[in-house]
Design a protein around this motif. Structure first.
Motif, PDB file in Angstrom:
ATOM      1  N   VAL A   1      45.661  29.261  56.654  1.00  0.00           N
ATOM      2  CA  VAL A   1      45.172  28.335  57.560  1.00  0.00           C
ATOM      3  C   VAL A   1      43.747  28.272  57.359  1.00  0.00           C
ATOM      4  O   VAL A   1      42.960  29.235  57.154  1.00  0.00           O
ATOM      5  CB  VAL A   1      45.237  28.908  59.206  1.00  0.00           C
ATOM      6  N   SER A   2      43.301  27.067  57.113  1.00  0.00           N
ATOM      7  CA  SER A   2      41.798  26.919  57.049  1.00  0.00           C
ATOM      8  C   SER A   2      41.098  27.021  58.102  1.00  0.00           C
ATOM      9  O   SER A   2      41.431  26.979  59.260  1.00  0.00           O
ATOM     10  CB  SER A   2      41.715  25.276  56.300  1.00  0.00           C
ATOM     11  N   PRO A   3      39.841  27.425  57.832  1.00  0.00           N
ATOM     12  CA  PRO A   3      38.870  27.415  59.182  1.00  0.00           C
ATOM     13  C   PRO A   3      38.482  26.214  59.814  1.00  0.00           C
ATOM     14  O   PRO A   3      38.045  26.190  60.787  1.00  0.00           O
ATOM     15  CB  PRO A   3      37.546  28.139  58.507  1.00  0.00           C
ATOM     16  N   GLU A   4      38.911  25.087  58.946  1.00  0.00           N
ATOM     17  CA  GLU A   4      38.790  23.794  59.471  1.00  0.00           C
ATOM     18  C   GLU A   4      39.696  23.380  60.823  1.00  0.00           C
ATOM     19  O   GLU A   4      39.476  22.771  61.827  1.00  0.00           O
ATOM     20  CB  GLU A   4      39.028  22.568  58.488  1.00  0.00           C
ATOM     21  N   VAL A   5      40.665  24.430  60.731  1.00  0.00           N
ATOM     22  CA  VAL A   5      41.797  24.125  62.090  1.00  0.00           C
ATOM     23  C   VAL A   5      41.047  24.603  63.279  1.00  0.00           C
ATOM     24  O   VAL A   5      40.430  25.899  62.979  1.00  0.00           O
ATOM     25  CB  VAL A   5      43.009  24.861  61.894  1.00  0.00           C
ATOM     26  N   SER A   6      41.156  23.935  64.158  1.00  0.00           N
ATOM     27  CA  SER A   6      40.328  24.460  65.657  1.00  0.00           C
ATOM     28  C   SER A   6      40.815  25.774  65.940  1.00  0.00           C
ATOM     29  O   SER A   6      42.159  25.948  66.397  1.00  0.00           O
ATOM     30  CB  SER A   6      40.638  23.546  66.739  1.00  0.00           C
ATOM     31  N   PRO A   7      39.870  26.824  65.993  1.00  0.00           N
ATOM     32  CA  PRO A   7      40.431  28.127  66.456  1.00  0.00           C
ATOM     33  C   PRO A   7      41.000  28.095  67.888  1.00  0.00           C
ATOM     34  O   PRO A   7      42.002  28.706  68.220  1.00  0.00           O
ATOM     35  CB  PRO A   7      39.255  29.027  66.330  1.00  0.00           C
ATOM     36  N   GLU A   8      40.218  27.415  68.727  1.00  0.00           N
ATOM     37  CA  GLU A   8      40.742  27.456  69.936  1.00  0.00           C
ATOM     38  C   GLU A   8      42.422  26.801  70.306  1.00  0.00           C
ATOM     39  O   GLU A   8      42.801  27.480  70.905  1.00  0.00           O
ATOM     40  CB  GLU A   8      39.800  26.243  70.853  1.00  0.00           C
TER      41      GLU A   8
ATOM     42  N   HIS B   1      44.574  29.450  68.839  1.00  0.00           N
ATOM     43  CA  HIS B   1      44.736  30.515  69.533  1.00  0.00           C
ATOM     44  C   HIS B   1      45.518  30.267  70.838  1.00  0.00           C
ATOM     45  O   HIS B   1      46.305  31.040  71.417  1.00  0.00           O
ATOM     46  CB  HIS B   1      43.288  30.911  70.109  1.00  0.00           C
ATOM     47  N   LYS B   2      45.421  29.090  71.308  1.00  0.00           N
ATOM     48  CA  LYS B   2      46.042  28.863  72.553  1.00  0.00           C
ATOM     49  C   LYS B   2      47.671  28.801  72.301  1.00  0.00           C
ATOM     50  O   LYS B   2      48.368  29.530  73.387  1.00  0.00           O
ATOM     51  CB  LYS B   2      45.870  27.132  73.042  1.00  0.00           C
ATOM     52  N   CYS B   3      48.351  28.620  71.212  1.00  0.00           N
ATOM     53  CA  CYS B   3      49.616  28.692  70.791  1.00  0.00           C
ATOM     54  C   CYS B   3      50.311  30.023  70.830  1.00  0.00           C
ATOM     55  O   CYS B   3      51.125  30.279  71.582  1.00  0.00           O
ATOM     56  CB  CYS B   3      49.996  27.808  69.600  1.00  0.00           C
ATOM     57  N   PHE B   4      49.289  31.024  70.253  1.00  0.00           N
ATOM     58  CA  PHE B   4      49.600  32.421  69.793  1.00  0.00           C
ATOM     59  C   PHE B   4      49.693  32.895  71.302  1.00  0.00           C
ATOM     60  O   PHE B   4      50.267  33.875  71.824  1.00  0.00           O
ATOM     61  CB  PHE B   4      48.774  33.035  69.069  1.00  0.00           C
ATOM     62  N   ARG B   5      48.445  32.363  72.104  1.00  0.00           N
ATOM     63  CA  ARG B   5      48.324  33.190  73.366  1.00  0.00           C
ATOM     64  C   ARG B   5      49.509  33.193  74.306  1.00  0.00           C
ATOM     65  O   ARG B   5      49.919  33.897  75.126  1.00  0.00           O
ATOM     66  CB  ARG B   5      47.105  32.823  73.858  1.00  0.00           C
ATOM     67  N   LEU B   6      49.869  31.502  74.359  1.00  0.00           N
ATOM     68  CA  LEU B   6      50.865  31.173  75.161  1.00  0.00           C
ATOM     69  C   LEU B   6      52.227  31.926  74.968  1.00  0.00           C
ATOM     70  O   LEU B   6      52.770  32.196  75.964  1.00  0.00           O
ATOM     71  CB  LEU B   6      51.012  29.557  75.299  1.00  0.00           C
TER      72      LEU B   6
END
Length: 1030
Positions: free
Chosen positions: A498-505, A508-513
């Motif tokens: 996963v590139s840093p270009e992908v929005s971290p937020e 994170h939302k998907c894994f967090r959910l």
């Protein structure tokens, strides 16, 4: 095409009169035979060419152009009367040059006369009379001449000018209609718009160009398409119309409906559909093959009407559209393209509905028909993807973009619909969940390689939205199953990093959910596995570990509450085994895990100890990771300072000494200089704390042994037995551990002084130093100041708080800065420097004005500020103002039953005692009555109340052993978490200061027995804390 030669033309004149005269003379005599017909054809040819040549000349008025075109038209008719069947395309080539030269003078009636003359001749052409290539060249060139004549200016056009431009372009397209009769022509490249008709493609381009310039309106666009193109096609088509002309008519009708519906003219769009059905009805068997396409187009018109007027549910037209896509797998590519473009019409209506400022969300009953349509549309696009040639990278990307847009729109509409609808218990719940999962699967399958990061970001956003529909309504199993598709795909073996270009937020939302869904389902082990995948995907990216690691800690706590004690001691090093992470990444993760445990408001000593064992195992001294090992040993010392474990054979002091040794061995460079300074200062601070805690523990053990042997029992103290008091004060064991010379005191505080010097060196600049954790540095500086206060060294404490103020200010932490200024002001007032204290108090008030009032510490800071203001008023003899503030804080301090608010209340009572000690000349009877109304009549009672509060806080925080009291049955143990450690040293220092004031007050009041008792208590506490100056 070659231009007409000048040698073939008659002598040039400015007008057309000579050509007209010659033509009249020729045409006035009826042809009597073959020779006469030949002469007539030659004369007409010569006049026609002369008109072309003269139109090529620059300048000239519109009337001249009109007259030359009129003469040319007459010459053409004369030529045809003499030669009814001229050579294929001979006359058409001359007329093309006539059109081109006339258009060079601007678009007007003369140009359209020339265009219609040429188009009429081209319509008479039959396949096989001349090469199709030559015919196509004339048609294309004629179209290009008129298209260029309507070139759009750069500036936005006025309405009338824009309409004229559009009409010119659409009339130019009438030439392209002549090419729609060709059968078996190659399809254009597979890219939007998906029209197979060149005429429809150029019509869409003309509309886009005009709309980009702000004119004209969509209704005019739709009507012009009907009047200029569809009418011509209907009137000129063969019966039955060939397949290509049928597609052309349908595609132009689609474009017309798109613009009519966009302007709210849905009734006209329905009339256009009826016209299309009538046209295709003449096509015989082809009408049936276009049934699905017409039904899809009709559904789009109905949906536009529903969304525009909110006149009914959107489900029926969407269901009709989905049904129309049912036979997609058997359709030809030409029909697939037309269907795809019709789907874009529907998506455009939905997209505009979503973009409106106050959209009316679709109902939950509309969502399933929308999914059925989206499913059919995506299957259609996937079929088109199979037809993209191997080298069609751009075409593939465009089709995938449309697929993503369709799925993204479904996610957005479904998310909005269920914000105000219940999904639980709904009959369509399972179908909706399947649709959401399928959406995510298609997005992951069709990720464009060339723009993978961009579309992975979109996929993460859509996955979260679709899963949140269920999570928001406590349907955690469905939410977890949707997120799992995305999360497991990213962690799959063939998944790219996963590139840093992908929005971290969004990531994170998907894994967090997913993890939170498993937690709420009572599946802590699955929640932990999700966090492990999350961390494996991040690959130790700095700045992004805090959230997943914090969730890991919470999930473990849940597991322990549910009886899974085996998970309590599990570390992330164990959890990440098999994920192929390098040692450096694991070290970063373990440090983040350690930080997360330290933030938990509970006893996490065992958990931290296990993490540190793993960390030290990964960082042996020979590995070269000296700095990380030193940090691990520093953290281990903090754990062992308050916990003891059978499996360890070293003490906290052993760890801290080893950490200091390793820090000296770490090579210095510009990158790690700040971090090394900070870590060494932290180690020196903890060297002092560990030493002090060790001596405090030994002192408590010695006292407990003495009590057990019956040698001394302070609880049997009799205040009236002066002999017993004397024996207690003469007991040499009371003074064990206390030294009374400056050299010994300096040696005791050397590590603190060295730490202060290092932090002063670190914070010499105005920026934020590159330390591991600025927040940890701030906490350590607060600890340093509290310990200096405990040692009765206010100047060094003042320096420490000023460093806190500088660092918080650099971080932009207004409340942190205010807290440091509060402590500075309090110390300056103790040092009897009111003028300096006022300056810092004003700065504190300014910081509070810029602070976040919703923060939990804001109110406490605000009340502390008022208390200091009251103290300053007392010093500066503004008694009435200060007392009003003091009583306000006194009332507020009752409302918060927490240790920090008890501490504030104790400070309030200390200041209240100061006010009560004022002489009557300063404190009037009326003001004294206000204080007594709160229950405090004398300074002795107020100061005793403060001492009781301090004592209560110590008992709550540390238990009774520090004070030498008889241990209670449920005596609490100190828990080194959160602010407890800082609060411990603060309350001990404040207790000693309060006892000092209380002993002095009681001595002045000649209450000798009480004074001696409190003095004895203060001496015992100071002895245990190695505080020689008390």
């Amino acid at each position: 095409m070659k231009p007409l030669g000048a040698a073939d033309a008659p002598a040039q004149t400015d007008g057309a009169s000579d050509l007209l005269a010659e033509l009249r003379e020729c045409l006035g005599t009826p042809p009597a035979g073959g020779a006469s017909r030949l002469r007539r054809s030659q004369t007409c040819d010569r006049v026609l060419r002369g008109c072309v040549e003269r139109l090529a000349q620059p300048g000239g008025c519109p009337a001249r152009v009109t007259s030359l075109v009129a003469v040319a038209e007459a010459a053409c008719q004369g030529y045809l009367s003499a030669v009814p069947q001229p050579a294929p395309l001979y006359l058409e080539k001359i007329l093309y040059h006539l059109l081109r030269n006339a258009a060079g003078h601007g678009v007007g009636d003369a140009v359209w006369s020339a265009a219609e003359l040429l188009r009429a001749r081209l319509r008479c052409h039959r396949p096989g009379q001349a090469p199709a290539k030559d015919f196509g060249a004339i048609v294309q060139s004629s179209f290009a001449v008129l298209w260029r004549a309507a070139a759009t200016p750069r500036e936005p056009q006025e309405e009338e000018e824009g309409r004229a431009t559009l009409s010119t372009r659409l009339r130019a397209l009438r030439f392209l209609l002549l090419l729609e009769e060709e059968e078996g022509a190659a399809l254009p490249p597979l890219q939007p718009p998906f029209f197979t008709s060149r005429t429809a493609q150029q019509a869409a381009a003309a509309a886009a160009l005009c709309k980009a310039r702000g004119a004209p309106c969509s209704a005019f666009l739709g009507r012009q398409l009907g009047e200029l193109l569809l009418r011509a096609l209907r009137e000129e088509v063969q019966h039955p119309p060939p397949l290509q002309q049928s597609f052309c008519f349908l595609e132009l009708t689609l474009e017309r409906c798109r613009h009519l519906c966009a302007s709210g003219c849905c009734g006209e769009a329905e009339e256009a559909l009826k016209d299309a059905r009538s046209f295709l009805g003449a096509a015989g068997s082809s009408a049936k093959s276009f049934g699905d396409l017409l039904s899809l187009l009709e559904a789009g018109v109905q949906l536009s009407r529903v969304l525009a007027k909110s006149s009914g549910p959107a489900g029926p037209p969407l269901s009709q559209a989905a049904a129309a896509l049912g036979a997609v797998p058997e359709a030809s590519e030409r029909l697939l393209r037309a269907l795809a473009e019709s789907c874009q019409f529907i998506l455009c209506s939905l997209g505009e509905h979503v973009k409106r400022s106050s959209p009316r969300p679709l109902s939950r009953e509309d969502v399933l028909p929308l999914w059925a349509f989206t499913q059919g549309h995506c299957q259609l696009l996937r079929l088109l993807l199979e037809r993209v040639p191997p080298d069609g990278v751009k075409q593939e990307l465009m089709v995938k973009q449309l697929l993503y847009h369709s799925l993204q729109l479904f996610a957005s509409v479904a998310y909005d619909a269920f914000q105000c609808s219940q999904a639980a218990g709904w009959p369509g719940l399972e179908r909706l969940a399947r649709g959401c999962r399928r959406s995510v699967e298609w997005m992951l399958e069709e990720l464009p390689e060339s723009e993978r990061d961009k579309y992975l970001d979109i996929t993460a956003s859509c996955t979260f939205r679709l899963a949140y529909i269920f999570y928001n309504q406590s349907l955690h199993q469905e939410a977890a199953s949707i997120c799992e598709l995305f999360c497991t795909r990213l962690q799959a073996g063939d998944a790219p990093e996963v590139s840093p270009e992908v929005s971290p937020e969004r990531l994170h939302k998907c894994f967090r959910l997913q993890a939170e869904s498993h937690r709420r389902l009572g599946q802590p082990e699955r929640a932990l596995a999700c966090v492990e995948r999350w961390l494996a995907v991040l690959r130790g990216r700095p700045g992004e570990l805090a959230e997943p690691v914090s969730l890991w800690v919470r999930a473990k706590a849940d597991a322990v509450k549910q009886g899974a004690e085996g998970l309590r001691l599990r570390t992330l090093k164990e959890g990440l085994e098999g994920h192929g992470l390098d040692t450096g990444t694991l070290v970063s993760v373990l440090l983040a895990e350690l930080k997360a445990y330290k933030a938990v408001q509970a006893d996490t000593g065992q958990e931290r100890y296990n993490v540190l064992c793993d960390l030290l195992e990964l960082c042996p001294e020979e590995s070269g990771r000296l700095h990380q090992r030193a940090v691990g040993l520093l953290e281990l010392a903090q754990v062992l300072c308050y916990h003891s474990y059978a499996q360890t054979d070293c003490s906290s002091l052993d760890s801290i000494h080893e950490a200091l040794r390793l820090l000296e061995l770490v090579p210095r460079n510009a990158q790690n200089q700040d971090q090394l300074l900070d870590d060494r200062a932290q180690a020196l601070l903890w060297l002092y704390i560990c030493t002090l805690e060790s001596k405090l523990e030994k002192s408590i053990e010695r006292d407990q042994r003495a009590k057990a042997q019956g040698l001394k029992n302070v609880e049997e103290f009799e205040p009236n037995d002066l002999n017993h008091e004397g024996r207690l004060l003469e007991d040499r064991s009371l003074y064990d551990g206390i030294t009374f010379n400056l050299a010994t005191e300096t040696a005791l505080s050397k590590s603190l002084d060295d730490a202060l010097a290092l932090w002063k060196q670190l914070l010499v600049g105005s920026g934020v130093p590159a330390v591991r954790s600025p927040e940890q540095t701030i906490t350590s500086l607060h600890l340093l100041a509290a310990l200096y206060k405990l040692m009765a060294k206010p100047l060094q404490a003042l320096e420490s708080f000023l460093l806190v103020r500088a660092l918080c200010s650099a971080l932009g932490d207004s409340l942190g800065t205010a807290g440091a200024l509060c402590q500075v002001t309090r110390l300056l007032l103790q040092l009897e420097c009111p003028s300096y204290a006022q300056l810092f108090l004003e700065e504190m008030e300014s910081c509070l004005r810029g602070g976040d009032s919703s923060d939990t510490s804001y109110l406490l800071q605000q009340q502390s500020c008022l208390l200091l203001h009251s103290q300053l008023c007392c010093v500066t003899r503004r008694i009435e103002e200060g007392l009003a503030l003091l009583l306000e804080v006194l009332q507020m301090s009752h409302q918060k039953p927490t240790k920090v608010w008890y501490l504030l209340r104790a400070h309030v009572l200390q200041l209240l005692a100061t006010y009560l000690s004022l002489p009557p000349a300063s404190l009037s009877p009326e003001l004294r009555h206000q204080i007594s109304g709160q229950g405090w009549k004398t300074p002795e009672t107020a100061l005793s109340g403060a001492q009781k509060l301090f004592r209560s806080i110590i008992l709550l925080l540390l238990g009774s052993s520090v004070l030498g009291c008889q241990a209670a049955v449920s005596d609490p143990q100190f828990v080194d978490c959160g602010d407890n450690l800082l609060l411990k040293w603060q309350v001990l220092a404040d207790t000693l200061a309060c006892l000092e004031h209380l002993v002095a007050l009681l001595s002045r009041l000649e209450m000798v027995s009480k004074a001696k008792a409190f003095c004895l208590e203060a001496i015992k506490l100071a002895m245990r804390l190695q505080s020689t100056r008390w």
